[in-house]
Design an enzyme around this catalytic site. Structure first.
Site, PDB file in Angstrom:
ATOM      1  CG  HIS A   1      -1.941   1.065   1.126  1.00 22.88           C
ATOM      2  ND1 HIS A   1      -1.898   2.341   1.471  1.00 22.88           N
ATOM      3  CD2 HIS A   1      -3.338   1.117   0.799  1.00 22.88           C
ATOM      4  CE1 HIS A   1      -2.929   3.030   1.056  1.00 22.88           C
ATOM      5  NE2 HIS A   1      -3.874   2.291   0.802  1.00 22.88           N
TER       6      HIS A   1
ATOM      7  CD  GLU B   1      -5.478   1.660  -3.077  1.00 18.50           C
ATOM      8  OE1 GLU B   1      -6.175   1.761  -2.815  1.00 18.50           O
ATOM      9  OE2 GLU B   1      -4.399   1.592  -2.325  1.00 18.50           O
TER      10      GLU B   1
HETATM   11  P1  PGA Z   1      -9.577   5.904   0.091  1.00 21.14           P
HETATM   12  O1  PGA Z   1      -8.392   5.020   0.504  1.00 21.14           O
HETATM   13  O2  PGA Z   1     -10.763   4.966  -0.646  1.00 21.14           O
HETATM   14  O3  PGA Z   1     -10.003   6.346   1.275  1.00 21.14           O
HETATM   15  O4  PGA Z   1      -9.015   6.546  -0.994  1.00 21.14           O
HETATM   16  C1  PGA Z   1      -7.858   3.817  -0.598  1.00 21.14           C
HETATM   17  C2  PGA Z   1      -6.930   2.968   0.208  1.00 21.14           C
HETATM   18  O5  PGA Z   1      -6.152   3.405   1.223  1.00 21.14           O
HETATM   19  O6  PGA Z   1      -6.555   2.144  -0.311  1.00 21.14           O
END
Ligand code: PGA
Length: 239
Positions: free
Chosen positions: A83, A155
Site C-alpha cells: 500500500h 491506487e
Molecule cells: P480511500 O483509500 O478509499 O480512502 O481513498 C484507499 C486506500 O487507502 O487504499
C-alpha cells in the site's frame, strides 16, 4: 488504522441485506486487532477476511511483526501488500514488497498488490513507467499459478483519501496497461484471469461508473469502508 468493534458490528449489520443479492465477492481487511471479532461476525457469511500487512519471514526475532503462517492460522485468504502508505511512511521498497508477495504465495494467501503513482509522477508523464516498474518488480519470474492468485490494486496516490478520484477513463487506461503488462509477464490467459481493482476515493456515488469500465474488476475501498451508508452501496454497485 481505523475502526473498532462497534463499527465492525454496525457494518456487518448494514451489509447483510446487500449480501443476499450481491454478486460481488466482498473481503474485509481490518487492522489485526479486529480480525478475531470480524471472524466471529462473518462466520457463515460470504465475506472473507484479509490483513493489511505481513512480514516476509515465517517466525523469529522480528518483534511486532506478523508472519504468513500466523495469517494462515487466522484463516485469512487475502493480504494487502505495498500500500502506498506503507511504501511512503514505513519505507517499504519494491524489493521488500516482492519478498512479501512471495512469502504469502508460499502459504497460499492471495496478495492484493498495490501499485500507483504520485501526483508529481503523473504530471511529469511518468505514471505508466512507475506502475510498470512496481508491477514487474513484484511479479517477474513467479510461476503462472502464483501470478493468477495475485490481485492487483491500482491506487493513484493522489486519489487516496483525498476525495479526488481518477476519472473512469483514466483508471480504465491504466488498468489496460496493467493487463497488457501481465500478458508480457505471464500469458493472455493469466492476464485475463487476474483481477485488477481500482482504489482511491471510491464511494457509493462514483462506484457504478468506475466499476462499469471494462478493465476495472473491483474496488479497494478505504475511507468509505468506514461509513455504513457508503460501503453497502459500493457492494451493491459492484453487481
Ligand atoms: P480511500 O483509500 O478509499 O480512502 O481513498 C484507499 C486506500 O487507502 O487504499
Amino acid at each position: 488504522m481505523n475502526g473498532g468493534k462497534e463499527l465492525a458490528g454496525q457494518m456487518m449489520d448494514a451489509l447483510q441485506p446487500v449480501l443476499v443479492s450481491a454478486a460481488a465477492e466482498v473481503a474485509i481487511c481490518p487492522p489485526f486487532t479486529l480480525l478475531q471479532h470480524l471472524g466471529e461476525l462473518t462466520e457463515g457469511s460470504p465475506v472473507s477476511l484479509g490483513a493489511q500487512n505481513v512480514y516476509h519471514q515465517n517466525s523469529g526475532a522480528f518483534t511486532g511483526e506478523v508472519s504468513p503462517p500466523m495469517l494462515l492460522e487466522w484463516g485469512l485468504k487475502w493480504c494487502i501488500v505495498g500500500h502506498s502508505e506503507r511504501r511512503s511512511l514505513c519505507g517499504e521498497t519494491d524489493d521488500l514488497v516482492r519478498q512479501k508477495v512471495v512469502a504469502l504465495l508460499q502459504h497460499g494467501i492471495q496478495p492484493i498488490l498495490c501499485v500507483g503513482e504520485a501526483l508529481e509522477q503523473r504530471e511529469a508523464g511518468k505514471h505508466e513507467d512507475v506502475v510498470t516498474r512496481q508491477l514487474r518488480h513484484a511479479l517477474t519470474g513467479l510461476n503462472a499459478d502464483d501470478q493468477r492468485l495475485c490481485v492487483i490494486a491500482y491506487e493513484p496516490i493522489w486519489a487516496i483519501g483525498t476525495g479526488k478520484t481518477a476519472c473512469p477513463d483514466q483508471a480504465n487506461k491504466m488498468h489496460g496497461l496493467i493487463r497488457r503488462e501481465l500478458v508480457e509477464l505471464s500469458s493472455e490467459r493469466i492476464a485475463s484471469e487476474v483481477r485488477i481493482l481500482y482504489g482511491g476515493s471510491v464511494n457509493a456515488t462514483n462506484a457504478k461508473d468506475l466499476l462499469g469500465q471494462p478493465e476495472i474488476d473491483g474496488a479497494l475501498v478505504g475511507g468509505a469502508s468506514l461509513k455504513i451508508h457508503e460501503f453497502p452501496g459500493i457492494t451493491a454497485a459492484a453487481g
